[in-house]
Design a protein around this motif. Structure first.
Motif, PDB file in Angstrom:
ATOM      1  N   GLY A 325       0.783  -1.230   0.000  1.00 19.44           N
ATOM      2  CA  GLY A 325       0.000   0.000   0.000  1.00 19.44           C
ATOM      3  C   GLY A 325       0.808   1.270   0.000  1.00 19.44           C
ATOM      4  N   ALA A 326       2.073   1.198   0.447  1.00 18.18           N
ATOM      5  CA  ALA A 326       2.855   2.413   0.685  1.00 18.18           C
ATOM      6  C   ALA A 326       3.840   2.739  -0.419  1.00 18.18           C
ATOM      7  CB  ALA A 326       3.619   2.269   2.006  1.00 18.18           C
ATOM      8  N   VAL A 327       3.946   1.896  -1.437  1.00 16.84           N
ATOM      9  CA  VAL A 327       5.011   2.089  -2.429  1.00 16.84           C
ATOM     10  C   VAL A 327       4.854   3.387  -3.203  1.00 16.84           C
ATOM     11  CG1 VAL A 327       3.821   0.716  -4.212  1.00 16.84           C
ATOM     12  CG2 VAL A 327       6.322   0.964  -4.261  1.00 16.84           C
ATOM     13  N   THR A 328       3.627   3.822  -3.462  1.00 21.37           N
ATOM     14  CA  THR A 328       3.451   5.069  -4.214  1.00 21.37           C
ATOM     15  C   THR A 328       3.906   6.274  -3.388  1.00 21.37           C
ATOM     16  OG1 THR A 328       1.126   5.124  -3.507  1.00 21.37           O
ATOM     17  CG2 THR A 328       1.596   4.213  -5.689  1.00 21.37           C
ATOM     18  N   ALA A 329       3.652   6.230  -2.080  1.00 18.05           N
ATOM     19  CA  ALA A 329       4.119   7.315  -1.212  1.00 18.05           C
ATOM     20  C   ALA A 329       5.641   7.340  -1.168  1.00 18.05           C
ATOM     21  CB  ALA A 329       3.543   7.155   0.197  1.00 18.05           C
ATOM     22  N   GLY A 330       6.249   6.149  -1.078  1.00 18.80           N
ATOM     23  CA  GLY A 330       7.707   6.080  -1.073  1.00 18.80           C
ATOM     24  C   GLY A 330       8.301   6.591  -2.368  1.00 18.80           C
ATOM     25  N   LEU A 331       7.673   6.254  -3.487  1.00 17.69           N
ATOM     26  CA  LEU A 331       8.151   6.729  -4.781  1.00 17.69           C
ATOM     27  C   LEU A 331       8.040   8.237  -4.889  1.00 17.69           C
ATOM     28  CD1 LEU A 331       9.053   6.429  -7.725  1.00 17.69           C
ATOM     29  CD2 LEU A 331       6.640   5.983  -8.313  1.00 17.69           C
ATOM     30  N   LEU A 332       6.891   8.795  -4.528  1.00 15.32           N
ATOM     31  CA  LEU A 332       6.711  10.246  -4.608  1.00 15.32           C
ATOM     32  C   LEU A 332       7.746  10.959  -3.747  1.00 15.32           C
ATOM     33  CD1 LEU A 332       5.011  12.664  -5.603  1.00 15.32           C
ATOM     34  CD2 LEU A 332       3.572  12.357  -3.563  1.00 15.32           C
ATOM     35  N   TYR A 333       7.974  10.450  -2.549  1.00 13.57           N
ATOM     36  CA  TYR A 333       8.953  11.056  -1.649  1.00 13.57           C
ATOM     37  C   TYR A 333      10.338  11.060  -2.294  1.00 13.57           C
ATOM     38  CZ  TYR A 333      11.402  12.027   2.739  1.00 13.57           C
ATOM     39  OH  TYR A 333      12.191  12.589   3.724  1.00 13.57           O
ATOM     40  N   GLU A 334      10.717   9.940  -2.888  1.00 17.23           N
ATOM     41  CA  GLU A 334      12.054   9.851  -3.481  1.00 17.23           C
ATOM     42  C   GLU A 334      12.171  10.731  -4.718  1.00 17.23           C
ATOM     43  OE1 GLU A 334      15.340   6.408  -4.559  1.00 17.23           O
ATOM     44  OE2 GLU A 334      13.611   6.001  -3.285  1.00 17.23           O
ATOM     45  N   LEU A 335      11.119  10.768  -5.536  1.00 16.60           N
ATOM     46  CA  LEU A 335      11.156  11.608  -6.729  1.00 16.60           C
ATOM     47  C   LEU A 335      11.369  13.080  -6.386  1.00 16.60           C
ATOM     48  CD1 LEU A 335       8.248  10.190  -8.937  1.00 16.60           C
ATOM     49  CD2 LEU A 335      10.695  10.039  -9.401  1.00 16.60           C
ATOM     50  N   LEU A 348       7.251  14.620 -15.700  1.00 15.99           N
ATOM     51  CA  LEU A 348       5.943  14.387 -15.079  1.00 15.99           C
ATOM     52  C   LEU A 348       5.247  15.690 -14.703  1.00 15.99           C
ATOM     53  CD1 LEU A 348       6.722  11.337 -12.763  1.00 15.99           C
ATOM     54  CD2 LEU A 348       5.243  11.349 -14.790  1.00 15.99           C
ATOM     55  N   GLY A 349       5.997  16.795 -14.704  1.00 11.29           N
ATOM     56  CA  GLY A 349       5.397  18.079 -14.345  1.00 11.29           C
ATOM     57  C   GLY A 349       5.061  18.182 -12.874  1.00 11.29           C
ATOM     58  N   LEU A 350       5.873  17.576 -12.020  1.00  8.60           N
ATOM     59  CA  LEU A 350       5.638  17.624 -10.579  1.00  8.60           C
ATOM     60  C   LEU A 350       6.262  18.883  -9.989  1.00  8.60           C
ATOM     61  CD1 LEU A 350       6.339  13.894  -9.649  1.00  8.60           C
ATOM     62  CD2 LEU A 350       4.168  15.099  -9.298  1.00  8.60           C
ATOM     63  N   GLY A 351       5.440  19.681  -9.289  1.00  7.35           N
ATOM     64  CA  GLY A 351       5.943  20.921  -8.719  1.00  7.35           C
ATOM     65  C   GLY A 351       4.905  21.583  -7.830  1.00  7.35           C
ATOM     66  N   PRO A 352       5.094  22.844  -7.518  1.00  6.51           N
ATOM     67  CA  PRO A 352       4.227  23.543  -6.555  1.00  6.51           C
ATOM     68  C   PRO A 352       2.752  23.616  -6.948  1.00  6.51           C
ATOM     69  CG  PRO A 352       6.273  24.747  -6.885  1.00  6.51           C
ATOM     70  CD  PRO A 352       6.250  23.668  -7.910  1.00  6.51           C
ATOM     71  N   GLU A 353       2.441  23.423  -8.228  1.00  8.59           N
ATOM     72  CA  GLU A 353       1.045  23.464  -8.663  1.00  8.59           C
ATOM     73  C   GLU A 353       0.415  22.075  -8.739  1.00  8.59           C
ATOM     74  OE1 GLU A 353      -0.435  26.422  -9.016  1.00  8.59           O
ATOM     75  OE2 GLU A 353       1.511  27.235  -8.404  1.00  8.59           O
ATOM     76  N   SER A 354       1.172  21.051  -8.374  1.00 10.97           N
ATOM     77  CA  SER A 354       0.689  19.682  -8.533  1.00 10.97           C
ATOM     78  C   SER A 354      -0.173  19.243  -7.352  1.00 10.97           C
ATOM     79  CB  SER A 354       1.877  18.721  -8.674  1.00 10.97           C
ATOM     80  OG  SER A 354       2.670  19.048  -9.781  1.00 10.97           O
ATOM     81  N   ASN A 355      -1.295  18.628  -7.658  1.00 11.16           N
ATOM     82  CA  ASN A 355      -2.174  18.040  -6.652  1.00 11.16           C
ATOM     83  C   ASN A 355      -2.157  16.523  -6.859  1.00 11.16           C
ATOM     84  OD1 ASN A 355      -3.162  20.570  -5.552  1.00 11.16           O
ATOM     85  ND2 ASN A 355      -4.231  20.807  -7.513  1.00 11.16           N
ATOM     86  N   VAL A 356      -1.542  15.810  -5.923  1.00  9.38           N
ATOM     87  CA  VAL A 356      -1.257  14.387  -6.097  1.00  9.38           C
ATOM     88  C   VAL A 356      -2.226  13.550  -5.267  1.00  9.38           C
ATOM     89  CG1 VAL A 356       0.488  12.580  -5.907  1.00  9.38           C
ATOM     90  CG2 VAL A 356       1.175  14.932  -6.491  1.00  9.38           C
ATOM     91  N   LEU A 357      -2.775  12.512  -5.909  1.00 11.34           N
ATOM     92  CA  LEU A 357      -3.655  11.569  -5.221  1.00 11.34           C
ATOM     93  C   LEU A 357      -2.967  10.208  -5.170  1.00 11.34           C
ATOM     94  CD1 LEU A 357      -6.413  10.777  -3.960  1.00 11.34           C
ATOM     95  CD2 LEU A 357      -7.227  10.322  -6.299  1.00 11.34           C
ATOM     96  N   LEU A 358      -2.942   9.617  -3.973  1.00  4.93           N
ATOM     97  CA  LEU A 358      -2.376   8.292  -3.743  1.00  4.93           C
ATOM     98  C   LEU A 358      -3.436   7.385  -3.127  1.00  4.93           C
ATOM     99  CD1 LEU A 358       0.921   9.384  -1.909  1.00  4.93           C
ATOM    100  CD2 LEU A 358       0.615   9.092  -4.380  1.00  4.93           C
ATOM    101  N   PHE A 359      -3.210   6.092  -3.227  1.00  6.75           N
ATOM    102  CA  PHE A 359      -4.098   5.116  -2.586  1.00  6.75           C
ATOM    103  C   PHE A 359      -3.252   4.167  -1.731  1.00  6.75           C
ATOM    104  CE2 PHE A 359      -6.335   6.532  -6.320  1.00  6.75           C
ATOM    105  CZ  PHE A 359      -7.646   6.653  -5.899  1.00  6.75           C
TER     106      PHE A 359
END
Length: 366
Positions: A325-335, A348-359
């Protein structure tokens, strides 16, 4: 960045494609209405991680905690219950006038969900699980009234056992992966997952995510999440990032080679419920046209995710997630933290305007 592999992908699916017939707005509403009719239904929590978002310099991070779903510690009951009820022609999950045994293969959570739903329609259940599965997973399935049998060294071997027995003994196969000639039940299971997205959007006040990171085993969950977003026809879809364990990265390898690839042998990963060697054929057809990136991660990534979620930043709520369940959170943190990932953040366009949804698809194994 030795523990992560990322493959960029071109989104090519026309939002009006007939391939999305399974994901119409009416289907989403039917699925949500069905789940609301089940005794004990409650929306699972959607945690907003403001402190973590600030730390990672993102606009927002929200994570849907599926460990609370029907007391079963994972999201899988959404797909199993919907598929089983519809297979028996039921509008609700209720006792049917039937005398059957439901059969499936599992790495844990799907089998438990099938057993739980089978009991509620008055059916028996027979669950095949790979050799050497964690005894806690087996006990959890048996606690729902199922018979559990070992089925070979990996998930694909267990599926072969389930198919063989269902044919030989005229049982009903409830499998969450599709292949040529077996598509209807997996599609119903995939549709069942629409409820997670519908709930999350409502809970967020309809704050539309720019990015959705979602796990893949055979890919049915990812296909369900993507299909649910496409069902909102008036909206532009987020960027979807598909995440797998390196030890069983069948979707990643399929994307790399441009065709379905099977990972043979025993799959070495802590992420047991993502330990699959071949993707669902119907899920793959959707993922290859809708994902912005395919990612495979080592086990350290998901362990980092469990730590980040359970030891929150600032006033963020703690989320107790399992290894799958936690791998997506770990990936986002590392990225967002690793300087070597700047290229991936950019595409991926990840930055201050990004709204990220995880499960968080499962809680810790207890």
């Amino acid at each position: 960045m030795p523990g992560i592999r990322i493959l960029q992908n071109k989104v090519s699916l026309d939002p009006m494609s007939s391939q999305l017939k399974f994901a119409g707005p009416g289907v989403r509403e039917d699925v949500l209405s069905f789940h609301r009719s089940i005794e004990g239904y409650e929306q699972t929590p959607l945690a907003e991680l403001k402190g973590l978002a600030d730390q990672l310099e993102l606009g927002s991070i929200r994570i849907k905690d599926e460990s609370f779903r029907f007391g079963l510690n994972s999201f899988k009951s959404l797909g199993a219950s919907y598929a089983i009820a519809r297979t028996f022609g039921l509008s609700k999950l209720e006792i049917a006038n039937t005398d059957v045994t439901l059969v499936t293969a599992t790495d844990g959570n799907h089998g438990r969900a099938v057993a739980w739903a089978a009991t509620r329609v008055g059916a028996r259940s027979l669950i095949f699980i790979p050799d050497g599965a964690d005894p806690k997973r087996i006990s959890a399935i048996e606690a729902e009234g199922a018979e559990v049998r070992e089925g070979g060294i990996n998930y694909e071997n267990a599926i072969e056992c389930a198919i063989s027995v269902s044919k030989a003994e005229s049982h009903v196969l409830i499998q969450d992966t599709a292949w040529d000639g077996y598509e209807e039940v997996p599609e119903l299971i995939t549709q069942g997952y629409f409820t997670m997205v519908a709930e999350a959007l409502e809970q967020s006040g309809w704050k539309w995510p720019s990015h959705v990171f979602i796990q893949a085993g055979v890919g049915s969950l990812a296909a369900g999440v993507i299909g649910a977003f496409y069902s909102y026809r008036e909206k532009s879809v987020p960027k979807f990032v598909i995440v797998e364990p390196q030890g069983a990265a069948c979707v990643f390898e399929s994307a790399k080679h441009g065709r379905l690839i099977t990972i043979e042998g025993r799959h070495e990963t802590l992420m047991a419920c993502l330990s699959c060697g071949r993707a669902s054929s119907s899920a793959w057809e959707l993922l290859e046209q809708t994902a912005s990136a395919f990612v495979s991660c080592d086990d350290e990534t998901t362990l980092d995710g469990m730590r980040v979620l359970s030891q929150p930043t600032g006033d963020d709520p703690a989320v107790l997630s399992g290894v799958s369940g936690a791998v997506t959170a770990g990936l986002l943190y590392e990225l967002m933290q690793d300087s070597e990932c700047s290229e991936y953040r950019d595409f991926l366009g990840l930055g201050p305007e990004s709204n990220v949804l995880l499960f968080s698809t499962e809680g810790p194994l207890v």
